[in-house]
Motif scaffolding. Structure first.
Motif, PDB file in Angstrom:
ATOM      1  N   LEU A   1       0.678  -1.300   0.008  1.00 20.01           N
ATOM      2  CA  LEU A   1      -0.420   0.060  -0.277  1.00 20.01           C
ATOM      3  C   LEU A   1       0.725   0.925   0.200  1.00 20.01           C
ATOM      4  O   LEU A   1       0.755   2.250  -0.430  1.00 20.01           O
ATOM      5  N   VAL A   2       2.527   1.166   0.993  1.00 15.94           N
ATOM      6  CA  VAL A   2       3.160   1.864   0.758  1.00 15.94           C
ATOM      7  C   VAL A   2       3.737   2.927  -0.262  1.00 15.94           C
ATOM      8  O   VAL A   2       3.537   3.708  -0.850  1.00 15.94           O
ATOM      9  N   GLY A   3       4.275   1.771  -0.718  1.00 17.69           N
ATOM     10  CA  GLY A   3       4.802   1.585  -2.799  1.00 17.69           C
ATOM     11  C   GLY A   3       3.562   2.152  -3.388  1.00 17.69           C
ATOM     12  O   GLY A   3       3.736   2.939  -4.612  1.00 17.69           O
ATOM     13  N   ALA A   4       2.238   1.879  -3.581  1.00 11.85           N
ATOM     14  CA  ALA A   4       1.814   2.366  -3.971  1.00 11.85           C
ATOM     15  C   ALA A   4       1.375   3.827  -4.134  1.00 11.85           C
ATOM     16  O   ALA A   4       1.222   4.693  -5.235  1.00 11.85           O
ATOM     17  N   LEU A   5       0.741   4.234  -3.291  1.00 14.34           N
ATOM     18  CA  LEU A   5       0.737   5.702  -2.697  1.00 14.34           C
ATOM     19  C   LEU A   5       1.842   6.373  -3.225  1.00 14.34           C
ATOM     20  O   LEU A   5       1.754   7.802  -3.434  1.00 14.34           O
ATOM     21  N   VAL A   6       3.085   6.425  -2.484  1.00 16.10           N
ATOM     22  CA  VAL A   6       4.197   7.349  -2.501  1.00 16.10           C
ATOM     23  C   VAL A   6       4.958   6.537  -4.165  1.00 16.10           C
ATOM     24  O   VAL A   6       5.200   7.858  -4.800  1.00 16.10           O
ATOM     25  N   GLY A   7       5.160   5.698  -4.643  1.00 13.98           N
ATOM     26  CA  GLY A   7       5.766   5.643  -6.506  1.00 13.98           C
ATOM     27  C   GLY A   7       7.267   6.181  -5.668  1.00 13.98           C
ATOM     28  O   GLY A   7       7.803   5.829  -5.253  1.00 13.98           O
ATOM     29  N   GLY A   8       7.212   6.497  -7.460  1.00 13.95           N
ATOM     30  CA  GLY A   8       9.042   7.350  -7.084  1.00 13.95           C
ATOM     31  C   GLY A   8       9.627   6.385  -6.847  1.00 13.95           C
ATOM     32  O   GLY A   8       9.594   5.465  -8.122  1.00 13.95           O
ATOM     33  N   PRO A   9      10.670   6.095  -6.662  1.00 15.43           N
ATOM     34  CA  PRO A   9      11.735   5.177  -5.939  1.00 15.43           C
ATOM     35  C   PRO A   9      11.597   4.502  -5.961  1.00 15.43           C
ATOM     36  O   PRO A   9      11.527   2.963  -6.080  1.00 15.43           O
ATOM     37  N   LEU A  10      10.060   4.207  -5.155  1.00 10.17           N
ATOM     38  CA  LEU A  10       9.216   2.847  -4.156  1.00 10.17           C
ATOM     39  C   LEU A  10       8.561   2.422  -5.096  1.00 10.17           C
ATOM     40  O   LEU A  10       8.003   1.224  -4.636  1.00 10.17           O
TER      41      LEU A  10
END
Length: 249
Positions: free
Chosen positions: A240-249
């Motif tokens: 969920l954090v990866g989906a919301l933050v994006g960028g290098p994540l």
């Protein structure tokens, strides 16, 4: 060490890797996570090559990735999540909760938990695949299994029998360092220093550390079901954090 690693793979996957029995298998659960990460990344890459990395194609890819992970684990983690949800939902003390978890059927709490977590994972992975920033897709399986390691290494078993009682045991400070070190390759995802990757990795380690706690408090200790629930909840949080933050994540 090899005996422990093979035991870890045998416990967390359906892959037949012999019958050796290691007593320190939980120290190497994150290594098993890298296997699941590799499978997910290969599937995501193949989907991109096939033109299935956006729109409904990304949703289909995400469904395949979640299904493959579930099948490779023998669905044990999902069964553990359902049982823990049923245990949390039943009224009464820890003994009654543990009895509900051992029942062969699945209750309403378990069904809802499995459906919600599956939907969250599929949706988050679809966003991640479409964005092309796949770090969370690789990190989630590793950090999820780190949560299972923390559960076994830092909590007492809830029952005198079962997987929790068999492998649980207080680990040394050196073993804790070894656990965290196994997550460090996630920091080097881009090959150069990235503060967001460092923050994401150690944030995931904290999620993995605390994920088993609500279950341990409710059931009086750790069980095999708690391991599965901890893995899936940590994975979902990272995705969920990866989906919301994006960028290098």
């Amino acid at each position: 060490m090899l005996r422990d690693v093979l035991t870890a793979f045998r416990l967390l996957t359906v892959i037949p890797v012999g019958r050796t029995e290691g007593i320190g298998a939980s120290r190497y659960f994150p290594l098993v996570g890298y296997f699941f990460a590799g499978v997910s990344l290969v599937l995501a890459w193949g989907a991109g090559e096939a033109g299935l990395s956006d729109g409904l194609g990304a949703l289909l890819t995400a469904t395949v990735i979640v299904s493959a992970s579930a099948l490779l684990s023998g669905l044990l983690h999902w069964d553990g999540l359902a049982d823990c949800a049923d245990g949390l939902g039943v009224r009464g003390g820890a003994e009654r909760a543990l009895a509900a978890m051992k029942a062969s059927g699945i209750g309403a709490f378990g069904v809802v938990a499995v459906v919600l977590v599956a939907l969250l994972q599929v949706t988050a992975i679809a966003v991640i695949v479409e964005s092309g920033s796949l770090w969370a897709l690789a990190a989630a399986p590793v950090l999820g299994r780190l949560g299972a390691s923390f559960a076994l290494g830092l909590r007492a078993p809830a029952r005198p029998d079962g997987l929790g009682a068999r492998y649980a045991g207080r680990v040394s400070a050196a073993a804790l360092v070894l656990l965290v070190v196994q997550a460090l390759p996630l920091v080097a995802w881009t090959g150069r220093p990235e503060p967001l990757l460092t923050l994401g990795t150690f944030g995931g380690v904290l999620v993995a550390f605390f994920a088993p706690e609500p279950f341990v408090r409710r059931f009086g200790g750790v069980t095999g079901d708690v391991l599965g629930a901890s893995i899936l909840l940590t994975e979902t949080a990272v995705l969920l954090v990866g989906a919301l933050v994006g960028g290098p994540l």
